[in-house]
Design an enzyme around this catalytic site. Structure first.
Site, PDB file in Angstrom:
ATOM      1  N   CYS B 211       0.838  -1.186   0.000  1.00  0.00           N
ATOM      2  CA  CYS B 211       0.000   0.000   0.000  1.00  0.00           C
ATOM      3  C   CYS B 211       0.881   1.248   0.000  1.00  0.00           C
ATOM      4  CB  CYS B 211      -0.902  -0.018   1.227  1.00  0.00           C
ATOM      5  SG  CYS B 211      -1.834   1.500   1.419  1.00  0.00           S
ATOM      6  N   CYS B 214       0.101   3.141   3.567  1.00  0.00           N
ATOM      7  CA  CYS B 214       0.441   2.610   4.896  1.00  0.00           C
ATOM      8  C   CYS B 214       1.476   1.500   4.846  1.00  0.00           C
ATOM      9  CB  CYS B 214      -0.812   2.122   5.619  1.00  0.00           C
ATOM     10  SG  CYS B 214      -1.344   0.494   5.067  1.00  0.00           S
ATOM     11  N   CYS B 233      -6.712  -2.288   0.690  1.00  0.00           N
ATOM     12  CA  CYS B 233      -5.803  -2.363   1.830  1.00  0.00           C
ATOM     13  C   CYS B 233      -6.624  -2.243   3.106  1.00  0.00           C
ATOM     14  CB  CYS B 233      -4.766  -1.241   1.754  1.00  0.00           C
ATOM     15  SG  CYS B 233      -3.643  -1.238   3.158  1.00  0.00           S
ATOM     16  N   CYS B 235      -6.085  -0.488   5.534  1.00  0.00           N
ATOM     17  CA  CYS B 235      -6.125   0.892   6.030  1.00  0.00           C
ATOM     18  C   CYS B 235      -7.271   1.681   5.383  1.00  0.00           C
ATOM     19  CB  CYS B 235      -4.797   1.595   5.769  1.00  0.00           C
ATOM     20  SG  CYS B 235      -4.547   2.116   4.054  1.00  0.00           S
ATOM     21  N   ASP B 361      21.455   1.915 -18.009  1.00  0.00           N
ATOM     22  CA  ASP B 361      21.612   0.609 -17.382  1.00  0.00           C
ATOM     23  C   ASP B 361      20.701  -0.380 -18.100  1.00  0.00           C
ATOM     24  OD1 ASP B 361      21.849  -1.537 -15.726  1.00  0.00           O
ATOM     25  OD2 ASP B 361      20.925  -0.583 -13.978  1.00  0.00           O
TER      26      ASP B 361
END
Lengths: 243, 461
Positions: B211, B214, B233, B235, B361
């Site tokens: 999340c 949170c 989630c 939360c 890269d």
């Protein structure tokens, strides 16, 4: 049967570092050495005594923080296995975590596992670019290639580096060292990923893992034409000459 | 004084554009770069002339396609639109397109602006243009050495959005990293997303399985791709209800049903692939924010054709030739899916460069699931080329592709010729950003004489 432990594959999946596990496994299988991979996530049980090769990569700051807390709880098991010869490859963030501490830009001290005698300090500018490093593997001089991308500057205490920087920055851009080595633990800032392109190092790690188990460590040679070509292109670009 | 500076910038940009074209460049950024030196406020002053909306499209994948679709819709609706094209999406590219559109008098006579913004350049472009609508497509890993890590990219965009007033966000509801921007910035937001599709494959690359608010692990009721899906989630942070929700038709035709606040309708964009479904939905939602009638949107999207190197299709004798841009793991995986869906035996050409615009890269190649190719006997040969062709070859080898099918070409031209000379029924060309234009030019040169029918197909990215 060799057992590879890939720590937090879901969390530490930056910069293609999972290629290190792919390379270790492929080079065992191509030679008929049976090998299995344990993907170990947060809170998953693992017995490091049963493991032959541990790979620990790096993640973004957020993920690094989550994994550090989880790994701290396993510290003593890991330390005991390292002392009796467990083969470990730790890259970038994973490397930093094995040291004593990381001093962030705002001065906060983030404790590491303290398995190896070194510390890391946040630097202002990220050290980014292609790298060539000369290392000694059982008396063989080998040039490794990779790509570094780190803000931390690592300073070794009473500890051997992985090798000497031929091009690029390495641990801190000052003392010409790259990575760290302790017993069978190999630490490096090199992505690329490191093992696929540098088969001599991969085979060295396989040999050490076999040796620790008391298995025959003679490795059948493989055709590494493509790997050698990839390294040759980069060394030529970096204007590094090898003997 | 201010007009004088602006007019000077216009003149200089015109001269620079002329000289750039004379030297054989496309001149999509250089004129702006020079003009910005003389008059840094030029884009801001010009943007004020725009009568209607200033729309910025940003995110990792789908910027170009979404902005092109939106521009097509607005043009179809009868508006005069100024837009940056061909991925010239830094402040220099935006300045170039505004100055070019301004003409000698240094004034814009346009109804709307649709500007594609590179994520890292978003703050500077947003500060200059003061957008009234911002579309955010998705956040995937892309060229990390330039942007730092993904979290930083998201922060950069959040902070820039916080500095804006009177802006409406058009957000991908299925991407938690994007959807959180509504809550973090407090701006009004319109969401688009896909209805859950059962049994759709899930990729390896999942950026935000945790999340963003949170840090607890996210639960998913259905994945679409990568971290995209119907997440929730503990939360309380969950996927917002989508104001514009797409339900793709079976069979990958690209057609979909769109549920929108005014009802539902069938959409048949001239593109396929999940990304393009998202791109079409994003363009649809943004166009509705601009009050374009749904019938106009429907018609414009059906007629939309992809841009250069976005699954562009050619013929070479009896051979089908496809060219596609690859730039990050998520997009590359989509390209591989398209390759596997294409019928017939194939010769595959992959050009990997590592200049700044490609990402210096190349380790991102290891986050692409090339393993899907190992068991695919239809791919007769892989020709790897570009500055990092050998690294690409190593990647294929470790993915399980038989080594006797992998070759490294010493130059793009030799690689392209070898690929076209292969006995496959299809020649598939994949190239990173800076390799795309040279590959397209060389490819067209090879195809010339053979009548080139540039019949274009689905876009990925």
């Amino acid at each position: 049967m060799l057992t590879v432990c890939h720590l937090y594959p879901d969390l530490l999946n930056l910069y293609g570092d999972r290629g290190n596990v792919l390379a270790f496994v492929a080079r065992c299988r191509w030679r008929g050495i049976p090998v299995r991979v344990l993907e170990v996530g947060l809170g998953d049980p693992v017995d490091f005594g049963e493991v032959d090769f541990v790979f620990l990569g790096g993640g973004s700051d957020r993920e690094q923080d989550i994994m550090a807390r989880d790994l701290l709880a396993r510290r003593d098991d890991l330390a005991a296995a390292v002392e009796e010869g467990l083969v470990v490859l730790a890259i970038c963030g994973g490397y930093q975590l094995l040291g004593r501490y990381y001093r962030a830009a705002d001065g906060t001290l983030i404790p590491g596992l303290g398995l190896l005698d070194f510390h890391t300090r946040a630097g202002k500018k990220r050290l980014i670019g292609n790298v060539a490093v000369e290392v000694d593997l059982d008396g063989w001089r080998v040039t490794l290639c990779g790509f570094e991308n780190h803000a931390g500057r690592t300073y070794l205490g009473d500890l051997a580096p992985l090798g000497r920087v031929l091009a690029g920055h390495g641990n801190n851009g000052e003392d010409g060292t790259e990575g760290a080595r302790y017993k069978n633990v190999f630490c490096s800032y090199l992505h690329g990923p490191l093992l696929p392109k540098n088969p001599a190092l991969t085979d060295h790690l396989i040999r050490l893992a076999l040796r620790r188990r008391g298995l025959p460590e003679e490795l059948e040679p493989l055709d590494d034409t493509l790997e050698r070509e990839a390294v040759r292109v980069m060394l030529r670009r970096l204007k590094v000459r090898t003997g | 004084m201010r007009r004088l500076r602006l007019l000077l910038a216009v003149v200089v940009a015109r001269v620079a554009a002329f000289l750039a074209r004379l030297a054989g460049h496309r001149g999509s950024s250089l004129p702006g770069m020079v003009a910005l030196r003389l008059c840094p406020q030029a884009p801001a002053w010009l943007a004020r002339d725009i009568r209607g909306h200033r729309v910025i499209v940003t995110g990792t994948n789908g910027k170009t396609t979404t902005s092109n679709m939106l521009r097509t819709i607005l043009t179809e609706a009868g508006y005069r639109v100024v837009a940056n094209r061909e991925g010239a999406n830094l402040i220099t590219g935006v300045a170039t397109c505004l100055l070019r559109a301004a003409g000698w008098r240094g004034r814009l006579d346009h109804d709307h602006a649709v500007l594609e913004a590179d994520e890292a350049a978003f703050p500077s472009i947003a500060a200059a243009v003061r957008p009234s609508v911002v579309v955010v497509t998705n956040f995937f890993r892309d060229q990390l050495d330039r942007y730092g890590e993904l979290d930083r990219t998201v922060q950069l965009i959040r902070d820039a959005l916080l500095g804006l007033e009177d802006v409406t966000l058009v957000l991908n509801a299925d991407d938690p990293l994007v959807a959180q921007l509504a809550r973090l910035t407090g701006h009004p937001a319109v969401f688009y997303g896909l209805a859950p599709v059962k049994g759709h494959r899930t990729g390896q690359v999942r950026e935000a399985r945790y999340c963003p608010l949170c840090r607890a692990p996210l639960g998913y009721d259905g994945y679409v791709y990568g971290q995209l899906g119907h997440y929730r989630c503990a939360c309380g942070f969950t996927r917002p209800r989508a104001d514009f929700e797409g339900l793709p038709e079976h069979g990958g035709t690209g057609a979909l049903t769109v549920c929108h606040p005014g009802g539902r309708l069938q959409l048949t964009p001239g593109t396929t692939g999940f990304y393009n479904t998202y791109n079409a939905l994003a363009a649809f939602a943004a166009a509705r924010v601009l009050d374009v009638p749904v019938e106009v949107i429907q018609k414009a999207l059906a007629a939309y054709r992809p841009a250069t190197g976005r699954m562009e299709e050619f013929r070479y004798g009896s051979k089908k030739v496809i060219l596609n841009l690859v730039k990050n793991p998520a997009g590359f995986n989509e390209s591989l899916a398209a390759l596997l869906e294409t019928r017939g035996t194939k010769d595959v050409f992959i050009a990997i460069n590592d200049l700044v615009a490609d990402g210096r890269d190349v380790s991102w190649l290891w986050d692409v699931d090339f393993e899907v190719l190992a068991a695919h006997d239809d791919c007769r040969r892989f020709v790897c080329a570009g500055r990092r062709g050998a690294d690409m070859a190593v990647r294929l080898k470790y993915a399980g592709v038989p080594v006797d099918r992998i070759g490294v070409a010493p130059s793009l031209q030799i690689g392209i010729r070898a690929t076209l000379a292969g006995d496959g029924e299809v020649a598939f060309f994949l190239a990173t950003y800076t390799a795309l234009w040279p590959v397209e030019r060389l490819l067209r040169r090879e195809l010339r004489g053979d009548r080139v029918r540039a019949h274009r197909m689905p876009s990925v990215s």
